[in-house]
Every structure is written in C-alpha cells, then in structure tokens.
Scaffold this motif. Structure first.
Motif, PDB file in Angstrom:
ATOM      1  N   ALA A  87       0.816  -1.204   0.000  1.00  0.00           N
ATOM      2  CA  ALA A  87       0.000   0.000   0.000  1.00  0.00           C
ATOM      3  C   ALA A  87       0.852   1.257   0.000  1.00  0.00           C
ATOM      4  O   ALA A  87       0.375   2.319  -0.331  1.00  0.00           O
ATOM      5  N   TYR A  88       2.128   1.140   0.364  1.00  0.00           N
ATOM      6  CA  TYR A  88       2.987   2.297   0.440  1.00  0.00           C
ATOM      7  C   TYR A  88       4.172   2.084  -0.485  1.00  0.00           C
ATOM      8  O   TYR A  88       4.841   1.065  -0.429  1.00  0.00           O
ATOM      9  N   GLY A  89       4.427   3.018  -1.369  1.00  0.00           N
ATOM     10  CA  GLY A  89       5.560   2.924  -2.269  1.00  0.00           C
ATOM     11  C   GLY A  89       6.820   3.457  -1.622  1.00  0.00           C
ATOM     12  O   GLY A  89       6.845   3.869  -0.464  1.00  0.00           O
ATOM     13  N   GLY A  90       7.904   3.465  -2.402  1.00  0.00           N
ATOM     14  CA  GLY A  90       9.151   3.996  -1.916  1.00  0.00           C
ATOM     15  C   GLY A  90       9.108   5.510  -1.895  1.00  0.00           C
ATOM     16  O   GLY A  90       8.082   6.140  -2.142  1.00  0.00           O
ATOM     17  N   PRO A  91      10.220   6.149  -1.610  1.00  0.00           N
ATOM     18  CA  PRO A  91      10.247   7.604  -1.580  1.00  0.00           C
ATOM     19  C   PRO A  91       9.855   8.184  -2.920  1.00  0.00           C
ATOM     20  O   PRO A  91      10.141   7.610  -3.971  1.00  0.00           O
ATOM     21  N   GLY A  92       9.158   9.297  -2.905  1.00  0.00           N
ATOM     22  CA  GLY A  92       8.687   9.899  -4.135  1.00  0.00           C
ATOM     23  C   GLY A  92       9.826  10.447  -4.975  1.00  0.00           C
ATOM     24  O   GLY A  92      10.949  10.635  -4.524  1.00  0.00           O
ATOM     25  N   GLY A  93       9.524  10.723  -6.247  1.00  0.00           N
ATOM     26  CA  GLY A  93      10.517  11.325  -7.115  1.00  0.00           C
ATOM     27  C   GLY A  93      11.396  10.340  -7.826  1.00  0.00           C
ATOM     28  O   GLY A  93      12.425  10.725  -8.382  1.00  0.00           O
ATOM     29  N   GLY A  94      11.087   9.045  -7.854  1.00  0.00           N
ATOM     30  CA  GLY A  94      11.842   8.079  -8.631  1.00  0.00           C
ATOM     31  C   GLY A  94      13.051   7.504  -7.930  1.00  0.00           C
ATOM     32  O   GLY A  94      13.901   6.897  -8.587  1.00  0.00           O
ATOM     33  N   ASP A 100      19.468   6.641  -1.519  1.00  0.00           N
ATOM     34  CA  ASP A 100      19.796   7.186  -2.838  1.00  0.00           C
ATOM     35  C   ASP A 100      19.480   8.676  -2.909  1.00  0.00           C
ATOM     36  O   ASP A 100      20.250   9.460  -3.474  1.00  0.00           O
ATOM     37  N   LYS A 101      18.348   9.057  -2.341  1.00  0.00           N
ATOM     38  CA  LYS A 101      17.989  10.478  -2.351  1.00  0.00           C
ATOM     39  C   LYS A 101      18.993  11.307  -1.557  1.00  0.00           C
ATOM     40  O   LYS A 101      19.388  12.410  -1.967  1.00  0.00           O
ATOM     41  N   THR A 102      19.441  10.780  -0.420  1.00  0.00           N
ATOM     42  CA  THR A 102      20.406  11.503   0.412  1.00  0.00           C
ATOM     43  C   THR A 102      21.715  11.732  -0.334  1.00  0.00           C
ATOM     44  O   THR A 102      22.281  12.845  -0.322  1.00  0.00           O
ATOM     45  N   TRP A 103      22.199  10.695  -1.011  1.00  0.00           N
ATOM     46  CA  TRP A 103      23.473  10.836  -1.728  1.00  0.00           C
ATOM     47  C   TRP A 103      23.342  11.769  -2.923  1.00  0.00           C
ATOM     48  O   TRP A 103      24.304  12.481  -3.270  1.00  0.00           O
ATOM     49  N   ALA A 188      20.335  22.700  -8.723  1.00  0.00           N
ATOM     50  CA  ALA A 188      20.353  21.263  -8.988  1.00  0.00           C
ATOM     51  C   ALA A 188      19.899  20.468  -7.769  1.00  0.00           C
ATOM     52  O   ALA A 188      19.210  19.445  -7.898  1.00  0.00           O
ATOM     53  N   GLY A 189      20.275  20.933  -6.573  1.00  0.00           N
ATOM     54  CA  GLY A 189      19.832  20.242  -5.360  1.00  0.00           C
ATOM     55  C   GLY A 189      18.330  20.311  -5.174  1.00  0.00           C
ATOM     56  O   GLY A 189      17.698  19.336  -4.742  1.00  0.00           O
ATOM     57  N   ILE A 190      17.733  21.455  -5.493  1.00  0.00           N
ATOM     58  CA  ILE A 190      16.276  21.576  -5.381  1.00  0.00           C
ATOM     59  C   ILE A 190      15.580  20.629  -6.360  1.00  0.00           C
ATOM     60  O   ILE A 190      14.597  19.962  -6.013  1.00  0.00           O
ATOM     61  N   GLY A 195      13.070  14.884  -7.182  1.00  0.00           N
ATOM     62  CA  GLY A 195      13.192  13.645  -7.921  1.00  0.00           C
ATOM     63  C   GLY A 195      13.490  13.839  -9.390  1.00  0.00           C
ATOM     64  O   GLY A 195      13.357  12.892 -10.165  1.00  0.00           O
ATOM     65  N   ASN A 196      13.901  15.033  -9.806  1.00  0.00           N
ATOM     66  CA  ASN A 196      14.155  15.312 -11.218  1.00  0.00           C
ATOM     67  C   ASN A 196      15.647  15.527 -11.444  1.00  0.00           C
ATOM     68  O   ASN A 196      16.301  16.255 -10.685  1.00  0.00           O
TER      69      ASN A 196
END
Length: 208
Positions: A87-94, A100-103, A188-190, A195-196
């Motif tokens: 019912a819950y996906g991974g972090p948004g933005g791909g 991975d998002k943190t790095w 770029a960080g924003i 997720g883009n």
C-alpha cells in the motif's frame, strides 16, 4: 337346492345404494372431496410439474451461490489485488530508497557548499565522494553525482586559475565563479529533492 350367491354387478341391479351426488341444483359426477380442475393440490401446492423451470439468475438448490461466488475469507481482495510494493511505495521522485535520495542531495548541495568554503577550487569534492561511495550501487545516484562532478570540476579549475589572476583585479572574477558554482549547485539540489535530474549549464563531460 339353494342357488349360490352371484357376484356383485352380474345382473342384480338395485341391490347397491346409488352413488352420492353433490348438493345443489346441478348434480356432479365428482365426489365432494375432489379438487376443482386446475386448483392446487392438497395443502395449497400446485400439482406436480406446475412450477416454471428455474431461470439462470436463481441460485442452485439449497439457496447457496455457485462455487467461487464468495469473496476470499476475511474480506481481503484476491491475491494480486494490491499494487506492487504494497500500500505504500518507496520515496517519491523516482528514488529506490531514502539513501539514494540523500546521496543525490550530497552531490549537488555538497558541491555548492564546497565551493563556498574553499572559494571555488574544492566544489568537486562532495560530488566525487557521492560518486565513489554510492555511484556503483545506484544508477540514480551515479547520474546525479556525475552531473554535479563534471560541472564542479570545470568550475573548480576556473576558480583555481582565477585565484592567481585575481590578486590584481580585487578577486572579482573569482567571486563571480564562486557565485556561479553556488547558484547552480543549489538549483540542482532543489531539482534532485523533487526527484528530477538537472542538466547543468556551462558544463563539460570530463567523466562518463
């Protein structure tokens, strides 16, 4: 010599009482207890064969629906009814996970912070760390880190060169270079936080 008794109905009419007739002005040949023609049989039921054939929308005998008509026990949907991943996906933005998002954010925001602290030449350090630490395990982090690394390498070289030239020009060129590194690193960080991927302007592909 006495005559033997004759069987009933063998020419001795009148010895038997007449058949009872129904009361009323019109006699009837049927006994009083016989049901009327077309009337239901005993206890109010129609005669045998009087029911219409069952239609397709009626349940089978016993009042139970056909096999397979019940939902799975417990009211849960059938297997495969849930979307992949629960019912819950991974972090948004791909991103596959939060690491991975943190790095990716380290690569972009870290490049901007390194440029600010070193006044330009060390802007490539944080993207390089992200690339070496996580780029081999995650294609997403690799793409973000390479974009930031190629941009910061180019502008770190320019900043390093201009540091020597700027002694005579009050450091104005170096200030402009540092501002460029910080500005586009933050942009770029924003984008990465949403997720883009971000394509840096004025960059070069030193590493592929």
């Amino acid at each position: 010599m006495t005559e033997p008794p004759r069987p009933p109905g063998s020419g001795d009419p009148g010895n038997y009482p007449p058949e009872p007739t129904s009361p009323g002005p019109f006699p009837s040949a049927e006994p009083p207890t016989a049901p009327l023609s077309g009337a239901p049989g005993p206890a109010g039921y129609p005669p045998a064969g009087g029911y219409p054939p069952p239609t397709g929308d009626q349940p089978p005998s016993g009042g139970y629906p056909p096999a397979g008509g019940y939902p799975p026990p417990g009211g849960y949907p059938p297997p495969g009814g849930y979307p992949a991943g629960g019912a819950y996906g991974g972090p948004g933005g791909g991103y596959a996970n939060n690491e991975d998002k943190t790095w990716a954010l380290v690569a972009h925001f870290g490049g901007a912070a390194g440029a600010l602290v070193s006044f330009g030449p060390l802007g490539f350090v944080a993207p390089l760390i992200a690339y070496l630490a996580r780029g081999q395990q995650s294609p997403t982090v690799r793409a973000h880190a390479l974009a930031a690394l190629n941009f910061q390498i180019l502008w770190s070289i320019i900043a390093f060169v201009l540091l020597f030239v700027s002694w005579c020009l009050l450091f104005l060129p170096s200030i402009a270079v540092v501002v460029i590194q910080i500005l586009f690193g933050i942009i770029a960080g924003i984008k990465a936080n949403e997720g883009n991927p971000y394509r840096y302007p004025m960059t070069a592909n030193f590493i592929k």
